[in-house]
Enzyme design. Structure first.
Site, mmCIF file in Angstrom:
data_model
loop_
_atom_site.group_PDB
_atom_site.id
_atom_site.type_symbol
_atom_site.label_atom_id
_atom_site.label_comp_id
_atom_site.label_asym_id
_atom_site.label_seq_id
_atom_site.Cartn_x
_atom_site.Cartn_y
_atom_site.Cartn_z
ATOM 1 N N GLU A 118 0.733 -1.240 0.027
ATOM 2 C CA GLU A 118 0.011 -0.083 -0.017
ATOM 3 C C GLU A 118 0.814 1.394 -0.085
ATOM 4 O O GLU A 118 1.969 1.096 0.090
ATOM 5 C CB GLU A 118 -0.907 0.050 1.194
ATOM 6 C CG GLU A 118 -1.891 -1.172 1.095
ATOM 7 C CD GLU A 118 -2.939 -1.164 2.309
ATOM 8 O OE1 GLU A 118 -3.950 -1.809 2.486
ATOM 9 O OE2 GLU A 118 -2.771 -0.598 3.568
ATOM 10 N N HIS A 239 -8.956 10.089 3.330
ATOM 11 C CA HIS A 239 -8.668 9.261 2.657
ATOM 12 C C HIS A 239 -8.897 9.668 1.284
ATOM 13 O O HIS A 239 -9.792 10.202 0.871
ATOM 14 C CB HIS A 239 -9.584 7.881 2.870
ATOM 15 C CG HIS A 239 -9.003 6.473 2.234
ATOM 16 N ND1 HIS A 239 -9.312 6.201 0.798
ATOM 17 C CD2 HIS A 239 -8.577 5.581 2.700
ATOM 18 C CE1 HIS A 239 -8.631 5.261 0.504
ATOM 19 N NE2 HIS A 239 -8.314 4.505 1.751
ATOM 20 N N ARG A 285 -1.196 9.040 1.759
ATOM 21 C CA ARG A 285 -2.503 9.535 1.585
ATOM 22 C C ARG A 285 -2.751 11.168 1.512
ATOM 23 O O ARG A 285 -3.286 11.555 0.827
ATOM 24 C CB ARG A 285 -3.205 8.947 2.700
ATOM 25 C CG ARG A 285 -3.416 7.484 2.524
ATOM 26 C CD ARG A 285 -4.163 7.100 3.784
ATOM 27 N NE ARG A 285 -4.430 5.674 3.575
ATOM 28 C CZ ARG A 285 -5.038 4.864 4.547
ATOM 29 N NH1 ARG A 285 -5.425 5.276 5.343
ATOM 30 N NH2 ARG A 285 -5.370 3.578 4.275
ATOM 31 N N HIS A 346 -11.202 10.288 7.134
ATOM 32 C CA HIS A 346 -11.072 8.910 7.384
ATOM 33 C C HIS A 346 -10.232 8.637 8.738
ATOM 34 O O HIS A 346 -10.888 7.494 9.238
ATOM 35 C CB HIS A 346 -10.089 8.520 6.379
ATOM 36 C CG HIS A 346 -9.789 6.973 6.480
ATOM 37 N ND1 HIS A 346 -10.700 6.194 6.200
ATOM 38 C CD2 HIS A 346 -8.591 6.182 6.510
ATOM 39 C CE1 HIS A 346 -10.315 4.796 6.376
ATOM 40 N NE2 HIS A 346 -8.909 4.813 6.304
ATOM 41 N N ARG A 381 -0.972 9.289 8.983
ATOM 42 C CA ARG A 381 -0.787 7.956 9.458
ATOM 43 C C ARG A 381 -0.390 6.999 8.199
ATOM 44 O O ARG A 381 -1.201 7.128 7.032
ATOM 45 C CB ARG A 381 -2.073 7.453 10.005
ATOM 46 C CG ARG A 381 -2.322 6.075 10.247
ATOM 47 C CD ARG A 381 -3.505 5.376 10.564
ATOM 48 N NE ARG A 381 -4.264 5.453 9.666
ATOM 49 C CZ ARG A 381 -4.925 4.697 8.635
ATOM 50 N NH1 ARG A 381 -4.090 3.584 8.784
ATOM 51 N NH2 ARG A 381 -5.972 4.724 7.881
#
Length: 539
Positions: A118, A239, A285, A346, A381
């Site tokens: 990811e 997100h 992100r 998110h 994060r």
């Protein structure tokens, strides 16, 4: 109704991966302990169930804990607390083993666990159960807690924590909580020797969010009112890819779609991420979300597109069955066409300040998971580190709680909830209006891109709302909507204060007034201290 005649050894407020990890960890060592778990809705309805991607863990010989640590520090934009990062990353393998031992089934490949990749990760290290890892974890842990002997109180929304009254008006340890039973509208007392907040984040403070409706910052607000410090509330993660459709309610399209080759496209079909970052679709992100926001504003479009249709249909349906099935409900076949996506709030990277055992500033009060701030996430994060934090620090909190067993003094009788001077509200429209106003101005003024002018506007509006909500709260019987609005407004105020205090752009906090990181002063975490701050400090 009072629960004070026989206090609980442990009261866990929240029933996701963090809360259930603590409860099960304590019961594994102390099977006869009296444990209560409060859940705002039914036991499964929290953010854990909706986590799609997976859990980051170093399990491949080509990978290393140092690489995972470095990736996390890099994503955190210079303000992660390195000992916290190291502690969580090093606990990953044990956490995965614990889940497997409890019955969680992860995807396999060539006789071992299948690992995907990811954004922000330099290696394939995401352990997953198709694209519904959170559901696999939640349903398994829920089954374990239901057979554990713990007392489960579903549809109970915590109102406030209770601290022991000491001489000279001082407040001592946490000794329980008040909670509203949503089914009968009554507020009950829950006395406990130890209380754990595992209530999740506050992303519902924004108009558009990937989170379930219950993510209203309850634990952060309760801890702040109880005298705990909070940190880094300005870092709300958006997100990049939530499904955009008028009938789709906050459906997240997992990061793993980009990790497996999904491309972000403008409405005209051209790629754009290469223009914003050399890592393109695999950038962290915050970068991807800002890039999408910029494209949408420049082009005046309502969404962008995420395309993985160049992959074989069988690959897509086997790797992303949940996303594929959800999109089909709205007439979108991701095996043949791109998915329309937009950013949405998110994850709350800040929260209640804790140490690496989950201890807060108030004795006998712990916070674990998204409600907490440990320093793991820094200014952003990294994908799939959230469930990992819940599991590793849930286990650490359980060990600390067990070590203190027998050393906690008896709990005094709790005062009953006083409704003497309140009546039933006949103006619920006020709550609905304030709820809508709050989330709209937070989205407009305190969203992906900020400015001092916008933040000052938000500050003025939230102060007016807080005064109005306080008057309403003091006059009428509490309802679930009123409690959530009260907590959201308080969390919004903390976010705005923190954003105004950071005079730079870093990670998830981007302001046009200070568009670059401060390179003169060392990067710092933003720590807010309540007027009722406890004497004990987290170290």
């Amino acid at each position: 109704m009072s629960k004070t005649a026989n206090p609980y050894d442990l009261l866990v407020i929240g029933s996701g991966a963090a809360g259930l990890s603590v409860a099960l960890g304590v019961l594994a060592q102390k099977p006869k302990a009296r444990v209560a778990v409060l859940s705002k809705n039914d036991l499964s309805e929290g953010s854990t169930k909706y986590a799609q991607g997976g859990i980051a863990a170093v399990l491949d010989a080509a990978d290393s804990t140092e690489s995972h640590i470095a990736d996390t520090l890099n994503a955190g934009a210079g303000i992660c607390v390195e000992p916290a990062v190291r502690s969580v990353v090093e606990g990953a393998r044990e956490a995965i083993d614990w889940l497997i031992a409890n019955g969680v089934i992860f995807d396999q490949e060539d006789g071992g666990l299948h690992l995907t990749r990811e954004g922000g990760h330099s290696h394939r290290r995401i352990v997953h159960s198709a694209d519904a890892t959170g559901r696999a974890v939640q349903t398994t842990l829920e089954a374990r807690i239901r057979e554990s002997g713990a007392e489960l109180f579903e549809f109970h929304n915590a109102v406030d924590l209770i601290r022991e009254k000491l001489p000279q008006g001082r407040r001592g340890r946490c000794i329980g909580a008040y909670a509203l039973d949503r089914r009968d509208g009554r507020v009950h007392r829950f006395a406990a020797k130890t209380v754990v907040l595992a209530t999740g984040g506050a992303s519902r403070v924004y108009l558009y969010s990937s989170n379930p409706d219950g993510s209203t910052g309850d634990g952060i607000a309760m801890a702040w009112r109880a005298g705990c410090r909070v940190a880094n509330m300005e870092f709300s993660q958006f997100h990049p890819t939530c499904l955009y459709h008028p009938k789709a309610k906050s459906f997240l399209v997992t990061e793993a779609v980009r990790g497996e080759g999904g491309l972000l496209l403008r409405p005209d079909g051209t790629r754009f991420m290469d223009d914003y970052d050399p890592r393109a679709e695999l950038a962290p992100r915050d970068i991807v979300a800002r890039a999408i926001d910029d494209v949408m504003k420049r082009m005046g479009c309502e969404c962008v597109y995420l395309d993985i249709s160049h992959k074989p249909a069988e690959f897509i349906t086997s790797h992303f069955p949940t996303v594929h099935a959800e999109a089909l409900k709205f007439g979108i076949d991701m095996t043949r066409e791109p998915l329309p996506v937009v950013p949405a709030a998110h994850y709350t990277c800040g929260g209640v300040l804790t140490d690496l055992a989950g201890r807060t500033d108030v004795d006998n009060l712990y916070a674990v998971g998204e409600v907490s701030f440990t320093g793991l996430h820094g200014a952003n994060r990294m994908a799939s580190n959230s469930l990992l934090e819940c599991l590793v620090l849930g286990a650490a909190a359980a060990r600390d709680i067990i070590a203190k067993t027998g050393a906690i003094a008896e709990i005094p009788e709790l005062a009953p909830w006083d409704e003497t001077w309140v009546t039933d509200s006949d103006e619920e429209v006020v709550v609905a209006h304030n709820w809508d106003e709050l989330r709209r101005f937070m989205w407009d003024f305190v969203g992906i891109v900020r400015s001092n002018k916008r933040l000052e506007r938000a500050k003025h509006r939230v102060r007016l709302l807080l005064d109005e909500i306080a008057e309403y709260y003091g006059s009428f019987r509490v309802t679930n909507d009123l409690l959530e609005l009260r907590n959201l407004a308080m969390v919004a105020d903390l976010i705005i204060k923190s954003a105004l205090a950071r005079r730079e752009s870093r990670g998830l906090h981007y302001t046009i007034d200070f568009p670059t990181p401060d390179t003169v002063a060392p990067p710092q975490n933003t720590i807010l201290v309540p007027k009722t701050f406890s004497n004990r400090r987290v170290t």
